[in-house]
Design an enzyme around this catalytic site. Sequence first.
Site: not given
Ligand code: 5GP
Length: 112
Positions: A98, A30, A100, A91-93, A85
């Site tokens: 995926h 991450d 974690h 908190g899904q962005s 998420n």
């Molecule tokens: P979410 O917020 O959807 O559960 O997790 C998305 C994750 O992707 C976040 O922890 C964020 O730090 C990671 N992330 C976002 N953009 C990038 C990227 O360009 N490269 C990597 N390695 N991780 C990313």
Amino acid sequence: MSDCLFCRIIAGEIPSKKVYEDELCFAFYDIDPQAPTHFLVIPKAHISSVSAIDAENSAVVGHIFEVIAKLTRELGMESYRVVSNIGEQAGQSVFHLHFHVLGGRDMTWPPG
Ligand code: 5GP
Ligand code: ZN
């Protein structure tokens, strides 16, 4: 999907620090780690989140958990947390499924 960040990472269009890759999944660290060890494991097929898993595409999830067990063993992680998420409120962005994998520090429960 050409407009999906994680599809672009799988395709090598956006650089990442790869942990593991096979025909079905891709694992990478991450970019904003929330624990001393924090990597993501994703299917190569675009699935938007857990809520889009169905009978057609669910086999990859079992495979991903096999890969998580193997990688954490290899990395010497005895205790860790696996999180996915689903939706913005949780908190899904990034809307490509995926998992974690976080380890290397004490964790609290319940998660925030
Ligand atoms: P979410 O917020 O959807 O559960 O997790 C998305 C994750 O992707 C976040 O922890 C964020 O730090 C990671 N992330 C976002 N953009 C990038 C990227 O360009 N490269 C990597 N390695 N991780 C990313
Ligand atoms: Zn995608």
